[in-house]
Design a protein around this motif. Structure first.
Motif, PDB file in Angstrom:
ATOM      1  N   ASP A  24       0.836  -1.190   0.000  1.00  8.83           N
ATOM      2  CA  ASP A  24       0.000   0.000   0.000  1.00  8.83           C
ATOM      3  C   ASP A  24       0.884   1.258   0.000  1.00  8.83           C
ATOM      4  O   ASP A  24       2.104   1.182   0.092  1.00  8.83           O
ATOM      5  N   GLU A  25       0.259   2.422  -0.098  1.00 12.45           N
ATOM      6  CA  GLU A  25       1.000   3.690  -0.177  1.00 12.45           C
ATOM      7  C   GLU A  25       1.876   3.921   1.058  1.00 12.45           C
ATOM      8  O   GLU A  25       3.012   4.383   0.955  1.00 12.45           O
ATOM      9  N   GLU A  26       1.354   3.592   2.217  1.00 13.68           N
ATOM     10  CA  GLU A  26       2.111   3.751   3.456  1.00 13.68           C
ATOM     11  C   GLU A  26       3.361   2.865   3.445  1.00 13.68           C
ATOM     12  O   GLU A  26       4.450   3.283   3.854  1.00 13.68           O
ATOM     13  N   LEU A  31       9.323   2.032   2.573  1.00 12.64           N
ATOM     14  CA  LEU A  31      10.448   1.528   1.774  1.00 12.64           C
ATOM     15  C   LEU A  31      11.344   2.668   1.311  1.00 12.64           C
ATOM     16  O   LEU A  31      12.575   2.541   1.322  1.00 12.64           O
ATOM     17  N   ASP A  32      10.745   3.777   0.887  1.00 15.95           N
ATOM     18  CA  ASP A  32      11.538   4.949   0.492  1.00 15.95           C
ATOM     19  C   ASP A  32      12.461   5.371   1.631  1.00 15.95           C
ATOM     20  O   ASP A  32      13.666   5.569   1.437  1.00 15.95           O
ATOM     21  N   ARG A 162       1.894  -1.602  11.802  1.00 14.59           N
ATOM     22  CA  ARG A 162       0.827  -2.186  10.984  1.00 14.59           C
ATOM     23  C   ARG A 162       0.569  -1.253   9.814  1.00 14.59           C
ATOM     24  O   ARG A 162       0.428  -0.052   9.985  1.00 14.59           O
ATOM     25  N   PHE A 163       0.527  -1.816   8.617  1.00 20.16           N
ATOM     26  CA  PHE A 163       0.230  -1.051   7.414  1.00 20.16           C
ATOM     27  C   PHE A 163      -1.245  -1.224   7.055  1.00 20.16           C
ATOM     28  O   PHE A 163      -1.891  -2.190   7.457  1.00 20.16           O
ATOM     29  N   LEU A 168       2.284  -6.549   8.605  1.00 18.91           N
ATOM     30  CA  LEU A 168       2.916  -6.132   9.854  1.00 18.91           C
ATOM     31  C   LEU A 168       4.426  -6.136   9.690  1.00 18.91           C
ATOM     32  O   LEU A 168       4.994  -7.118   9.210  1.00 18.91           O
ATOM     33  N   LEU A 169       5.067  -5.058  10.111  1.00 24.50           N
ATOM     34  CA  LEU A 169       6.522  -5.009  10.190  1.00 24.50           C
ATOM     35  C   LEU A 169       6.894  -5.351  11.619  1.00 24.50           C
ATOM     36  O   LEU A 169       6.457  -4.681  12.558  1.00 24.50           O
ATOM     37  N   LEU A 170       7.649  -6.412  11.791  1.00 25.43           N
ATOM     38  CA  LEU A 170       8.135  -6.839  13.099  1.00 25.43           C
ATOM     39  C   LEU A 170       9.649  -6.667  13.105  1.00 25.43           C
ATOM     40  O   LEU A 170      10.340  -7.246  12.273  1.00 25.43           O
ATOM     41  N   THR A 171      10.152  -5.863  14.025  1.00 27.79           N
ATOM     42  CA  THR A 171      11.583  -5.615  14.096  1.00 27.79           C
ATOM     43  C   THR A 171      12.137  -6.262  15.363  1.00 27.79           C
ATOM     44  O   THR A 171      11.638  -6.012  16.467  1.00 27.79           O
ATOM     45  N   TYR A 172      13.148  -7.104  15.175  1.00 26.78           N
ATOM     46  CA  TYR A 172      13.793  -7.821  16.275  1.00 26.78           C
ATOM     47  C   TYR A 172      15.277  -7.501  16.279  1.00 26.78           C
ATOM     48  O   TYR A 172      15.890  -7.330  15.244  1.00 26.78           O
ATOM     49  N   GLU A 173      15.837  -7.470  17.478  1.00 28.44           N
ATOM     50  CA  GLU A 173      17.280  -7.345  17.660  1.00 28.44           C
ATOM     51  C   GLU A 173      17.741  -8.482  18.543  1.00 28.44           C
ATOM     52  O   GLU A 173      16.934  -9.101  19.258  1.00 28.44           O
TER      53      GLU A 173
END
Length: 177
Positions: A24-26, A31-32, A162-163, A168-173
């Motif tokens: 989607d646009e968001e 990504l940009d 959440r888009f 869903l973008l899940l970021t883990y370290e």
């Protein structure tokens, strides 16, 4: 590491197709921003070959930021078999060379890899952060995100997003010891 995955854990479908990603646009704006924040990209051979046929001639239906960054950023291809890297500013390298790249000054490198390359990078302890975009689709088969053996790693969820598409973008370290 940044990669799209289906809800059932696949990075492509049984035919090797990746056209099921939600964008989607968001998500395009995300990504940009992400591409503007990195100094280079690392790919597995298969992912590189697929992207190298698309990005050099990407049309107006793709963000101009993404076209510019995908074509101008250094691209490092993990491969022992690839002979030519004709895509602008791309370089073939062995897995061990990632550690050398990581030690250089600058911003992050993004690993956009296939299952084997992602697993190899995890196995060698080369991934500091995992950004997994879970797409609301069940594929029922294909290539699993992690393909092969790797050591156990404790992770901490550091961010979620959440888009509008439901992805869903899940970021883990790596979890602190």
């Amino acid at each position: 590491m940044h990669i799209n995955m289906s809800l059932d854990g696949y990075i492509n479908d049984a035919g090797g197709v990746i056209d099921w990603h939600f964008a989607d646009e968001e998500f395009q704006s995300y990504l940009d921003e992400m591409l503007e924040s990195i100094d280079g990209m690392v790919f597995g051979r298969v992912a590189f070959e697929e992207l190298a046929t698309f990005w050099p001639t990407a049309g107006d239906d793709v963000s101009p930021v993404q076209v510019r960054r995908m074509n101008e950023l250094p691209k490092y291809v993990l491969s022992r078999t690839l002979k030519d890297t004709d895509w602008h500013n791309s370089h073939r390298m062995e897995e061990d060379a990632i550690a050398d790249l990581k030690r250089q000054d600058g911003r992050d490198l993004a690993l956009f890899a296939g299952g084997r390359a992602a697993t190899a990078a995890i196995r060698r302890g080369l991934v500091d952060e995992l950004r997994i975009v879970v797409n609301p689709v069940l594929l029922g088969g294909g290539t699993r995100l992690f393909d092969g053996a790797y050591p156990r790693a404790e992770l901490s969820l550091t961010h979620t997003r959440r888009f509008a598409s439901g992805a869903l973008l899940l970021t883990y370290e790596k979890a602190p010891r």
